[in-house]
Design an enzyme around this catalytic site. Structure first.
Site, short mmCIF file in Angstrom:
data_model
loop_
_atom_site.label_atom_id
_atom_site.label_comp_id
_atom_site.label_asym_id
_atom_site.label_seq_id
_atom_site.Cartn_x
_atom_site.Cartn_y
_atom_site.Cartn_z
N SER A 191 -112.34 16.28 -30.98
CA SER A 191 -112.10 15.74 -32.58
C SER A 191 -111.21 17.05 -33.10
O SER A 191 -110.98 16.58 -34.47
CB SER A 191 -113.39 15.60 -33.19
OG SER A 191 -114.16 16.50 -32.84
N HIS A 219 -112.64 8.99 -30.54
CA HIS A 219 -111.13 8.99 -31.21
C HIS A 219 -110.15 8.38 -30.06
O HIS A 219 -108.98 8.60 -30.04
CB HIS A 219 -110.99 10.56 -31.26
CG HIS A 219 -111.58 11.12 -32.54
ND1 HIS A 219 -111.42 10.97 -33.68
CD2 HIS A 219 -112.89 11.88 -32.23
CE1 HIS A 219 -112.34 11.58 -34.38
NE2 HIS A 219 -113.18 12.11 -33.57
N LYS A 250 -114.07 4.51 -37.20
CA LYS A 250 -112.78 5.22 -37.21
C LYS A 250 -111.85 4.33 -37.26
O LYS A 250 -111.26 3.41 -38.09
CB LYS A 250 -112.87 6.53 -36.26
CG LYS A 250 -114.05 7.54 -36.46
CD LYS A 250 -113.80 8.59 -35.68
CE LYS A 250 -115.08 9.69 -35.78
NZ LYS A 250 -115.73 9.97 -36.83
#
Ligand SMILES: Cc1ncc(COP(=O)(O)O)c(C=O)c1O
Length: 402
Positions: A191, A219, A250
């Site tokens: 990250s 991610h 996200k």
């Protein structure tokens, strides 16, 4: 209570942090917690009344505000209201939760999935439910704080290995006494640096040493793989992760976290993980939005192609301009500035020209590696990215880092 709170250790910590924050604010270098009052098209937002290009968002596929996802959330509110009836085990489970979990299991190509109310909590509760005293957990040094906290909370012997160093991982695996259970945990995409774990080697080592493998895909969902399914699809290695963890906050424009795995593991977590048993269920709107978002990812593959093109434009453009972007290959792009002061200075210059990007400084990253941590999404247009790079270039030249 009669504690002398001015000298108390708790108060000293409170005051030290407040002093640090106030110092940064007084110097005009505090860029955090800025209120966004409007989302606009093309990766643009309204911040303190100014329209800015947004380069700090995790909405990698630009799904925030997607009409189909919004409509699903609104319909869920109409049908179920705004809250649940408590914890999942008792009266909190809605058909919507089961539908979401089936959608996730399908998307991640596993037998089953379970959701929690945040990604952070998912890591805490899953790691600490799967392993405990007498077991071993082996973690990459740059893993997200939620994984680290899960490892600490588990009470298992906590071993860390140098970031993405597979020889160091193997040494750690060899240190575990024979017969002890071991879990290897790692981020898929890191990250802070945007680089990808050496997944084929991690899998090989876990198989060689009989270790469980848990990968945090916060991610990589929507980012890696031809259809956005994540790291297994990216490497063509379907079915090699035991515990696939991800967030709904996200790429997926909702909130919450999930774990996808074999049925018996998920059933175990439903009956043993404390965040499932002792904490309320995801609100209906968030569950419905998350479910619709997984469907949109599959129905609109152009978003992944656009994200890939935008990411390549941004990383290559910054490198050509002389910036150090470490080993990123993904939508998280660190722009190394050096000292914290330079990172703050560049942020100020860039934000003054309406490019919203944030600095990451020590202790979040090692001293000397303070950076802008820029993120690219499918909502950006090539000319906007070009403009952002020119603004960052000017700031880099002013401070002398390029
Ligand atoms: C790698 C990683 N894992 C877990 C989390 C926690 O997820 P959430 O924000 O959904 O709680 C984050 C959030 O930043 C993350 O970057």
């Amino acid at each position: 209570m009669d504690i002398n709170k001015t000298n108390d250790a708790v108060m000293q910590r409170v005051q030290a942090m407040n002093k640090r924050v106030a110092g940064i604010q007084d110097a005009g270098l505090y860029f955090y917690n800025q209120p966004i009052s409007e989302l606009r098209g093309g990766g643009r937002v309204l911040v303190n009344g100014r329209e800015m290009g947004m380069y700090a968002s995790y909405s990698y596929l630009g799904l925030v505000g997607h009409p189909r996802i919004n409509a699903a959330a609104l319909a869920a509110v109409e049908k179920y209201g705004t809250g649940t009836h408590g914890v999942r085990t008792l009266a909190g489970s809605l058909t919507l939760h089961r539908e979401l979990e089936e959608t996730i299991a399908d998307f991640k190509r596993t037998e089953a999935a379970v959701t929690y109310t945040s990604g952070y909590v998912t890591n805490l509760t899953v790691v600490s439910t799967l392993i405990g005293r007498g077991d071993y957990v082996i973690s990459d040094k740059l893993n997200h704080a939620s994984l680290v906290d899960g490892c600490l909370m588990s009470g298992a012997k906590f071993l860390r290995f140098r970031h993405n160093d597979m020889e160091a991982l193997e040494l750690r695996l060899q240190q575990v006494p024979s017969g002890a259970s071991k879990l290897v945990v790692a981020d898929s995409v890191f990250s802070m640096d945007g680089d990808v774990i050496d997944f084929p080697k991690v899998v090989e080592l876990c198989q060689k040493y009989d270790a469980w493998l848990m990968i945090d895909e916060a991610h990589s969902v929507g980012v890696l793989g031809k259809t956005g399914r994540g790291i297994e699809e990216h490497f063509g290695m379907e079915g090699t992760i035991d515990i696939k963890m991800g967030t709904l906050s996200k790429t997926i424009p909702s909130v919450g976290g999930y774990v996808a795995a074999k049925k018996e593991i998920i059933n175990y977590l439903r009956h043993a993980s404390r965040a499932y048993i002792f904490s309320a269920a995801l609100p209906p709107a968030q569950a419905a939005a998350a479910k619709a978002a997984f469907e949109v990812i599959l129905d609109e593959p152009w978003r992944i192609q656009k994200l890939n093109a935008n990411t390549a434009q941004f990383i290559n453009g910054l490198k050509e301009r002389g910036f150090d972007t470490l080993h990123t290959e993904t939508a998280i792009v660190p722009v190394i500035c050096g000292t914290d002061e330079v990172a703050y200075e560049i942020t100020r210059t860039v934000q003054n020209r309406d490019v919203f990007v944030l600095p990451v400084v020590s202790p979040a990253v090692p001293p000397g590696l303070a950076r802008l941590r820029a993120t690219i999404t499918a909502a950006h247009e090539p000319d906007e990215i070009q403009h952002a790079m020119e603004v960052i270039e000017d700031a880099g030249k002013q401070t002398g880092i390029i």
